[in-house]
Design a protein around this motif. Structure first.
Motif, mmCIF file in Angstrom:
data_model
loop_
_atom_site.group_PDB
_atom_site.id
_atom_site.type_symbol
_atom_site.label_atom_id
_atom_site.label_comp_id
_atom_site.label_asym_id
_atom_site.label_seq_id
_atom_site.Cartn_x
_atom_site.Cartn_y
_atom_site.Cartn_z
ATOM 1 N N MET B 1 0.843 -1.202 0.000
ATOM 2 C CA MET B 1 0.000 0.000 0.000
ATOM 3 C C MET B 1 0.876 1.249 0.000
ATOM 4 O O MET B 1 1.777 1.389 0.825
ATOM 5 N N THR B 2 0.567 2.122 -0.908
ATOM 6 C CA THR B 2 1.352 3.367 -0.941
ATOM 7 C C THR B 2 0.808 4.340 0.091
ATOM 8 O O THR B 2 -0.271 4.152 0.646
ATOM 9 N N ASP B 3 1.538 5.374 0.299
ATOM 10 C CA ASP B 3 1.092 6.376 1.265
ATOM 11 C C ASP B 3 0.467 7.574 0.584
ATOM 12 O O ASP B 3 0.399 8.666 1.140
ATOM 13 N N HIS B 4 0.062 7.373 -0.666
ATOM 14 C CA HIS B 4 -0.574 8.475 -1.379
ATOM 15 C C HIS B 4 -1.793 8.959 -0.579
ATOM 16 O O HIS B 4 -2.582 8.140 -0.086
ATOM 17 N N PRO B 5 -1.976 10.245 -0.441
ATOM 18 C CA PRO B 5 -3.081 10.736 0.401
ATOM 19 C C PRO B 5 -4.464 10.395 -0.146
ATOM 20 O O PRO B 5 -5.442 10.404 0.587
ATOM 21 N N LEU B 6 -4.527 10.067 -1.453
ATOM 22 C CA LEU B 6 -5.845 9.737 -2.015
ATOM 23 C C LEU B 6 -6.005 8.244 -2.280
ATOM 24 O O LEU B 6 -6.921 7.820 -2.972
ATOM 25 N N SER B 7 -5.079 7.407 -1.787
ATOM 26 C CA SER B 7 -5.215 5.963 -1.983
ATOM 27 C C SER B 7 -6.280 5.429 -1.047
ATOM 28 O O SER B 7 -6.705 6.109 -0.122
ATOM 29 N N LYS B 8 -6.716 4.170 -1.303
ATOM 30 C CA LYS B 8 -7.842 3.675 -0.498
ATOM 31 C C LYS B 8 -7.439 3.404 0.941
ATOM 32 O O LYS B 8 -8.298 3.259 1.821
ATOM 33 N N ALA B 9 -6.113 3.337 1.196
ATOM 34 C CA ALA B 9 -5.674 3.143 2.573
ATOM 35 C C ALA B 9 -6.003 4.368 3.432
ATOM 36 O O ALA B 9 -6.104 4.269 4.650
ATOM 37 N N ALA B 10 -6.208 5.504 2.760
ATOM 38 C CA ALA B 10 -6.458 6.728 3.504
ATOM 39 C C ALA B 10 -7.809 6.694 4.216
ATOM 40 O O ALA B 10 -8.013 7.397 5.197
ATOM 41 N N PRO B 12 -10.299 4.406 6.274
ATOM 42 C CA PRO B 12 -10.378 3.104 6.938
ATOM 43 C C PRO B 12 -11.668 2.387 6.572
ATOM 44 O O PRO B 12 -12.719 3.008 6.434
ATOM 45 N N GLY B 13 -11.580 1.085 6.356
ATOM 46 C CA GLY B 13 -12.773 0.295 6.053
ATOM 47 C C GLY B 13 -13.097 0.228 4.579
ATOM 48 O O GLY B 13 -13.930 -0.555 4.156
ATOM 49 N N LEU B 14 -12.413 1.035 3.773
ATOM 50 C CA LEU B 14 -12.737 1.067 2.349
ATOM 51 C C LEU B 14 -12.344 -0.237 1.659
ATOM 52 O O LEU B 14 -13.098 -0.781 0.850
ATOM 53 N N ALA B 15 -11.164 -0.752 2.035
ATOM 54 C CA ALA B 15 -10.697 -1.990 1.418
ATOM 55 C C ALA B 15 -11.676 -3.118 1.694
ATOM 56 O O ALA B 15 -12.009 -3.897 0.800
ATOM 57 N N ALA B 16 -12.194 -3.187 2.910
ATOM 58 C CA ALA B 16 -13.147 -4.235 3.269
ATOM 59 C C ALA B 16 -14.421 -4.089 2.458
ATOM 60 O O ALA B 16 -15.008 -5.073 1.991
ATOM 61 N N ARG B 17 -14.849 -2.843 2.246
ATOM 62 C CA ARG B 17 -16.070 -2.614 1.478
ATOM 63 C C ARG B 17 -15.885 -3.065 0.040
ATOM 64 O O ARG B 17 -16.746 -3.715 -0.542
ATOM 65 N N TYR B 18 -14.717 -2.729 -0.542
ATOM 66 C CA TYR B 18 -14.457 -3.156 -1.913
ATOM 67 C C TYR B 18 -14.465 -4.668 -2.022
ATOM 68 O O TYR B 18 -14.975 -5.228 -2.983
ATOM 69 N N ARG B 19 -13.857 -5.323 -0.986
ATOM 70 C CA ARG B 19 -13.827 -6.794 -1.018
ATOM 71 C C ARG B 19 -15.249 -7.338 -1.000
ATOM 72 O O ARG B 19 -15.601 -8.234 -1.760
ATOM 73 N N ALA B 20 -16.095 -6.786 -0.130
ATOM 74 C CA ALA B 20 -17.480 -7.252 -0.030
ATOM 75 C C ALA B 20 -18.212 -7.039 -1.347
ATOM 76 O O ALA B 20 -18.974 -7.896 -1.805
ATOM 77 N N GLU B 21 -17.952 -5.902 -1.981
ATOM 78 C CA GLU B 21 -18.627 -5.614 -3.251
ATOM 79 C C GLU B 21 -18.220 -6.589 -4.338
ATOM 80 O O GLU B 21 -19.043 -7.098 -5.086
ATOM 81 N N SER B 22 -16.909 -6.888 -4.403
ATOM 82 C CA SER B 22 -16.475 -7.789 -5.464
ATOM 83 C C SER B 22 -16.958 -9.213 -5.167
ATOM 84 O O SER B 22 -17.268 -9.968 -6.083
#
Lengths: 270, 412
Positions: B1-10, B12-22
């Motif tokens: 995961m990069t530290d880009h300020p607009l990456s999904k790591a910025a 919290p919980g977004l990665a989990a939501r994407y996983r659920a959606e896929s």
């Protein structure tokens, strides 16, 4: 038939203008079920003039408009009391046939609603319905005349067979006006005819209203005070189901008598 | 995961939501694949089994003039003598019987026809005759050891030698589409059932379309909205879910017993199916009337059209495509119904194709039901063939619905 004179003796003429009024409303109350939306409306509509009904949303101006050609009959819970007279004939009389009434009082709706038929058929429908034309040539002539009056002929004369729904919004609304005037009514009711149109199409319609008032009595409901000021000779201001003020447009806009009218036209309420 | 300020790591919980959606998308894909697999399994299976019903095996036999001279008037005996002539090693009662069983029951008709059309009298000529259903199936299965073991010794030898001499051929089985039902598999066809289905559907269409559309227009446009019409509406919706066999019983009690309509007739069958499709048609017609924008009707009323004129000039033309689609879908359902037809006696064995609405008739799904019950191997093939015809019929009807809708649909 109710005697016109008795009505006029009881209530004095509410709007000051010369000549006999085309439409007279006396003590008109309208309720939807238990909810009363119009209270004792007394209004005279002058002949061959443009009368604007203005007021904030939900004030009952459209309801009043639809009482005149009895479109409110379609709503079973709608109850109308009082009298509305056109040329001294009560439109709510038991002998009145609504089809005959609507043949004389045309209507243009808020959203352009041409029939999904050809431009020609849209205009010809009412003529054929009431058997106004003698033959095909007469029908053609009447369709052309109506389209010319609506200022649409030059734009559509080469494609009368294409669907009316394929026109632009402003053209569609002018087609609806052509359809309404094709049966040569006395009165045209316009229910916010420009609310779905852009400023240029609106200007075109307003111009048209100016031309049409030489022949027809026009009642227009509008949200826009500027529009009322531009197109109308007389204005009636509705507020919360009451007819607050009425009079010549110029006077009403420059010198309102009622405080609520002043607030509305200066933009404080509405 | 990069530290880009607009990456999904910025967030919290977004990665989990994407996983659920896929995950959800994948479930959907699996469901579609699953249903497609079942559907193709069904269609391919029936297709493979049923395609054989459309072809038949014929065998070339030699007909001699001597036998014609002797038995010419009696084609049945002539056929039997001809068969024995072609299989000279058929000895004894069982041998002769085995020989007769090589050709189809009713093959003498082909023979008689050939004789009547023949000009001149050659001393010998060859004639292709339909084989019996057992031989037909065996040849379609391929004459393997296992298949041959189904036959008695003497027939086995004939089959092998006939095949070697190329005295078998495969021809399109016209009879399957034109014949009525028969106890002999090689003569049984779906012609009767097809005619029965067509007659039944015609009756059904006439009754359910006219009554359904009139009821829908009245209820939607003219009936007062009160408790009674609401009650009616609820009941119509409930009727659409009533099991079809109940409608069959109703038809039996009313149409047959009270009105005395002919039993097993396509008239009674069509009326029962009409009862069954009525709710569907009423509901779909009302929905398509509701879908017409009220502004169109208002426009018509506004220039002085009466309510009836507004409905018939403007609302109905716009609603018609939807109404027709609903009707045809209702018809397709009616075409596939077996249970209500059984109740009014259309399940009987009917050998002759019906020629009028009052003749005893069968229907395609009933024919499928009847054949699927028969033990002969040939009938299994016929069953699948009949299902194929039924499916083609259904596809054609639905195609008509789509074309009609596209044709009549108007944009606004």
């Amino acid at each position: 038939m109710v005697n016109l004179m008795t009505v006029q003796q009881v209530v004095s003429k509410p709007m000051a203008f010369d000549g006999t009024p085309k439409i007279i409303a006396r003590d008109v109350c309208v309720s939807y079920g238990d909810r009363q939306v119009l209270h004792n409306i007394n209004l005279d509509i002058p002949q061959r003039r443009v009368t604007a009904l203005i007021g904030p949303s939900g004030c009952g101006k459209t309801t009043f408009l639809r009482c005149i050609n009895r479109m409110n009959d379609l709503i079973s819970i709608c109850k109308v009391t009082g009298t509305i007279m056109m040329d001294s004939a009560d439109v709510y009389h038991a002998d009145v046939d609504v089809e005959v009434l609507r043949r004389r009082i045309g209507m243009v709706f808020q959203k352009p609603n041409p029939f999904p038929k050809s431009i020609y058929e849209n205009v010809a429908y009412g003529i054929k319905l009431h058997g106004l034309s003698i033959d095909k040539a007469d029908l053609d002539a009447r369709v052309e005349k109506s389209l010319r009056r609506a200022g649409l002929w030059d734009e559509v004369s080469d494609r009368l067979d294409s669907p009316g729904t394929g026109l632009s919004g402003g053209q569609q609304q002018r087609l609806c006006i052509a359809r309404a005037i094709a049966i040569e009514p006395d009165v045209i009711l316009m229910d916010e005819p420009c609310s779905a149109l852009d400023p240029i199409a609106t200007a075109r319609i307003e111009e048209l209203i100016h031309e049409l008032k030489e022949k027809f009595t026009i009642i227009i409901v509008t949200h826009s005070m500027q529009q009322a000021a531009r197109v109308s000779d007389y204005t009636a201001f509705f507020h919360l189901g009451d007819l607050v003020e009425q009079g010549e447009t110029e006077i009403l806009f420059t010198n309102p008598k009622d405080e609520r009218t002043e607030s509305y036209i200066t933009g404080r309420i509405g | 995961m990069t530290d880009h300020p607009l990456s999904k790591a910025a967030l919290p919980g977004l990665a989990a939501r994407y996983r659920a959606e896929s995950r959800f998308k994948n479930y959907g894909k699996i469901a579609v694949i699953f249903s497609l697999a079942f559907l193709s399994f069904l269609i391919v299976g029936i297709g493979f089994k049923g395609v054989g019903a459309f072809v038949k095996t014929e065998v070339r036999l030699e007909v001699s003039q001597e036998l014609i001279a002797e038995y010419g008037d009696d084609s049945f005996t002539l056929l039997r003598k001809t068969v024995l002539y072609n299989f000279p090693d058929a000895k004894g009662r069982s041998g002769r019987k085995a020989a007769y069983n090589m050709v189809a029951a009713g093959a003498e008709e082909t023979l008689a026809e050939k004789l009547s059309m023949m000009e001149g009298s050659p001393s010998k000529f060859d004639l292709w005759l339909p084989t019996s259903d057992d031989v037909d199936i065996a040849r379609k299965d391929g004459l393997t050891e296992e298949v041959l073991n189904r036959f008695p010794e003497v027939q086995r030898a004939w089959l092998i030698s006939l095949d070697k001499q190329e005295r078998f051929r495969t021809r399109f089985n016209v009879g399957f589409l034109t014949n009525g039902d028969s106890r002999d598999a090689e003569r049984a066809g779906i012609g009767g059932a097809l005619m029965g289905s067509i007659f039944t559907l015609l009756v059904c269409l006439v009754f359910s379309f006219t009554i359904g559309i009139l009821a829908a227009i009245y209820l939607e446009e003219f009936a007062p909205k009160n408790k009674f019409t609401t009650f009616l509406e609820i009941n119509i919706n409930n009727l659409a879910t009533v099991p079809s066999i109940i409608f069959g019983l109703l038809g039996l009690a009313v149409f047959l017993n009270v009105f005395g309509m002919p039993r097993s007739s396509s008239l009674a069958g069509g009326m029962v199916l009409a009862l069954m499709t009525l709710p569907t048609i009423i509901i779909s017609s009302r929905v398509s009337l509701q879908a017409v924008p009220p502004s169109i009707k208002e426009a018509a009323l506004g220039i002085g059209a009466s309510h009836v004129q507004a409905v018939f000039h403007h609302a109905l033309p716009l609603a018609l495509p939807g109404m027709l689609t609903g009707t045809i879908l209702g018809m397709s359902r009616a075409l596939g119904e077996t249970a209500p037809l059984m109740m009014i006696g259309m399940v009987a064995f009917i050998a002759d194709a019906p020629t009028s609405f009052t003749d005893p008739a069968s229907a395609l799904p009933v024919q499928v039901f009847l054949w699927s019950d028969s033990p002969e191997r040939a009938f299994a093939e016929k069953t699948a063939g009949a299902i194929l015809v039924l499916l083609v019929f259904l596809v054609l009807m639905n195609l008509t619905a789509i074309i009609l809708r596209k044709r009549l649909e108007k944009k606004w």
